[in-house]
Design a protein around this motif. Sequence first.
Motif, short mmCIF file in Angstrom:
data_model
loop_
_atom_site.label_atom_id
_atom_site.label_comp_id
_atom_site.label_asym_id
_atom_site.label_seq_id
_atom_site.Cartn_x
_atom_site.Cartn_y
_atom_site.Cartn_z
N GLU A 75 0.85 -1.19 0.00
CA GLU A 75 0.00 0.00 0.00
C GLU A 75 0.88 1.24 0.00
OE1 GLU A 75 -2.59 1.70 3.38
OE2 GLU A 75 -3.97 0.41 2.26
N ILE A 76 0.64 2.14 -0.94
CA ILE A 76 1.45 3.34 -1.05
C ILE A 76 0.55 4.57 -1.07
CG2 ILE A 76 3.32 2.20 -2.30
CD1 ILE A 76 2.17 3.41 -4.86
N LYS A 77 1.13 5.72 -0.74
CA LYS A 77 0.41 6.99 -0.77
C LYS A 77 0.81 7.80 -1.99
CE LYS A 77 -0.24 7.69 4.22
NZ LYS A 77 0.07 8.61 5.35
N THR A 78 -0.16 8.31 -2.71
CA THR A 78 0.08 9.22 -3.83
C THR A 78 -0.78 10.45 -3.59
OG1 THR A 78 -1.62 8.10 -5.14
CG2 THR A 78 0.66 7.41 -5.47
N GLY A 79 -0.20 11.45 -2.94
CA GLY A 79 -0.98 12.62 -2.53
C GLY A 79 -1.89 12.25 -1.38
N GLY B 225 12.32 -0.79 -9.55
CA GLY B 225 11.47 -1.19 -10.67
C GLY B 225 10.73 -2.49 -10.42
N TRP B 226 10.37 -2.75 -9.14
CA TRP B 226 9.74 -4.02 -8.79
C TRP B 226 8.22 -4.01 -8.97
CZ3 TRP B 226 13.32 -7.42 -8.80
CH2 TRP B 226 14.58 -7.15 -8.28
N GLY B 227 7.63 -2.84 -9.24
CA GLY B 227 6.18 -2.77 -9.41
C GLY B 227 5.79 -1.57 -10.25
N ARG B 228 4.48 -1.42 -10.50
CA ARG B 228 3.99 -0.34 -11.35
C ARG B 228 4.35 1.03 -10.78
NH1 ARG B 228 -2.21 -0.40 -13.19
NH2 ARG B 228 -1.37 -2.17 -14.36
N TYR B 229 4.29 1.17 -9.45
CA TYR B 229 4.58 2.46 -8.82
C TYR B 229 5.97 2.49 -8.19
CZ TYR B 229 -0.47 2.81 -9.36
OH TYR B 229 -1.75 2.82 -9.88
N ASP B 230 6.82 1.59 -8.61
CA ASP B 230 8.21 1.54 -8.13
C ASP B 230 9.11 1.70 -9.35
OD1 ASP B 230 10.32 1.20 -6.31
OD2 ASP B 230 10.45 -0.93 -6.76
N GLU B 231 9.37 2.93 -9.72
CA GLU B 231 10.11 3.21 -10.95
C GLU B 231 11.56 2.73 -10.87
OE1 GLU B 231 9.08 4.50 -13.81
OE2 GLU B 231 7.01 4.65 -13.10
N PRO B 232 12.07 2.13 -11.95
CA PRO B 232 13.49 1.75 -11.95
C PRO B 232 14.40 2.97 -11.95
CG PRO B 232 12.52 1.43 -14.13
CD PRO B 232 11.38 1.77 -13.20
N ILE B 233 15.53 2.83 -11.28
CA ILE B 233 16.53 3.90 -11.22
C ILE B 233 17.72 3.45 -12.05
CG2 ILE B 233 18.01 5.28 -9.72
CD1 ILE B 233 16.03 4.65 -7.45
N PHE B 234 17.92 4.07 -13.20
CA PHE B 234 18.98 3.67 -14.11
C PHE B 234 20.30 4.36 -13.74
CE2 PHE B 234 15.09 2.86 -16.43
CZ PHE B 234 15.34 1.64 -17.03
N GLU B 235 21.39 3.64 -13.94
CA GLU B 235 22.69 4.17 -13.56
C GLU B 235 23.79 3.53 -14.40
OE1 GLU B 235 25.31 4.88 -9.46
OE2 GLU B 235 23.42 3.75 -9.41
N LYS C 109 -4.39 10.13 -1.84
CA LYS C 109 -4.95 8.83 -2.18
C LYS C 109 -4.00 7.69 -1.76
CE LYS C 109 -7.58 10.50 -6.17
NZ LYS C 109 -7.81 10.34 -7.62
N ARG C 110 -4.60 6.55 -1.51
CA ARG C 110 -3.84 5.34 -1.22
C ARG C 110 -4.07 4.33 -2.35
NH1 ARG C 110 -1.92 4.50 3.96
NH2 ARG C 110 -2.44 6.12 5.48
N LYS C 111 -2.99 3.75 -2.81
CA LYS C 111 -3.08 2.76 -3.88
C LYS C 111 -2.35 1.49 -3.46
CE LYS C 111 -3.27 6.12 -7.68
NZ LYS C 111 -2.64 6.54 -8.95
N VAL C 112 -2.75 0.40 -4.07
CA VAL C 112 -2.10 -0.88 -3.82
C VAL C 112 -1.23 -1.23 -5.02
CG1 VAL C 112 -2.42 -3.34 -3.42
CG2 VAL C 112 -3.93 -1.69 -2.32
N ASP C 113 0.05 -1.47 -4.75
CA ASP C 113 0.97 -1.82 -5.82
C ASP C 113 1.27 -3.32 -5.75
OD1 ASP C 113 2.58 -1.45 -7.99
OD2 ASP C 113 4.28 -0.62 -6.89
N PHE C 114 1.36 -3.95 -6.92
CA PHE C 114 1.72 -5.36 -7.01
C PHE C 114 3.21 -5.42 -7.30
CE2 PHE C 114 -2.60 -4.70 -8.44
CZ PHE C 114 -3.31 -5.64 -7.72
N ARG C 115 3.98 -6.02 -6.40
CA ARG C 115 5.43 -6.02 -6.56
C ARG C 115 6.01 -7.42 -6.42
NH1 ARG C 115 7.44 -0.58 -3.24
NH2 ARG C 115 6.21 0.91 -4.48
N SER C 116 7.22 -7.55 -6.91
CA SER C 116 7.96 -8.79 -6.72
C SER C 116 8.47 -8.87 -5.28
CB SER C 116 9.15 -8.82 -7.69
OG SER C 116 10.08 -9.82 -7.30
N PRO C 117 8.51 -10.06 -4.68
CA PRO C 117 9.08 -10.20 -3.33
C PRO C 117 10.55 -9.77 -3.26
CG PRO C 117 7.82 -12.15 -3.93
CD PRO C 117 7.93 -11.31 -5.17
#
Length: 282
Positions: free
Chosen positions: A67-71, A233-243, A73-81
């Motif tokens: 469960e994450i907060k966006t402003g 980058g493990w879920g829709r709301y977990d953006e990958p950080i490129f480096e 609102k609360r949303k549920v993100d599906f992520r890899s373990p």
Amino acid sequence: MILGLLVRAEYHWGYWVRTPFSSKFQASLPLPPPTTLVGALASSLVKRNLLRDLDGKTVSGEIIFVEIKTGKKRKVDFRSPASILDDALLNASAALSNGRRAFIMDDLNRYVTLLFQEKTQGRRYLPKYRTGAIYCSKIYYPSGIMDIAYLFDYSKLEKIIEGDPVKALIEAGWSIDRIGSKESIVTIRKVSCRKFDESMILRGSTKTRFYFPSRFGKVLEGDYYTEIFWRRGWGRYDEPIFEEYILPGSRSPVTSTEILVEAESYIKLDEDVVIVFPEIRR
């Protein structure tokens, strides 16, 4: 306290790892990135019921709900373990066995190409036009040995691992069956794990054949190339950080050779296994 894990894996034929958002482009990265390495280990921990979430519940299955907060609102993100294990990670890296070479090869595969076509009701929607031959780049490395090194923050690891972290990681290391996409199957040949205290962290110049983010150290001598890897980058709301990463050796053929590096922090996991990581500030 730092926990270091070293896994030696033997590939059956080779491996294939794609960059996120590459869509129809099927090129493979020369070496498995940190996310692939973490994912392989996390998968083994989950299968053996050794990974817990931050609420202390044992993780099962391939998806966790966060469960994450966006402003407001609360949303549920599906992520890899793997996202749980990634929070305790200092660095993960890989290198081919000394003197071994892997080769980039292109394989033709039949894919559903309708996803990449312009939306229309023309003949493209007929069954015979919904698939097409796409070249898929893979790394050919039959019976090739790859060394994989992990460094974890021990205090964070204790909160998410069931039982003794050392025993759990050794057990999970031996249980890894693939490192890469789909059929990148491996047989594990060696696993070792040990604790390091702050006095064992070294600084200055050292030789390593393991890749690392370019900001972690400066190359003083030796052949290397750069590649863009990522963390998160493990879920829709977990953006990958490129480096940008420094990869000792050559891209084609793929090799891993030692380079001399000026590093802010590094640890020797074995005689010839040196992993560079960010300085720990307490």
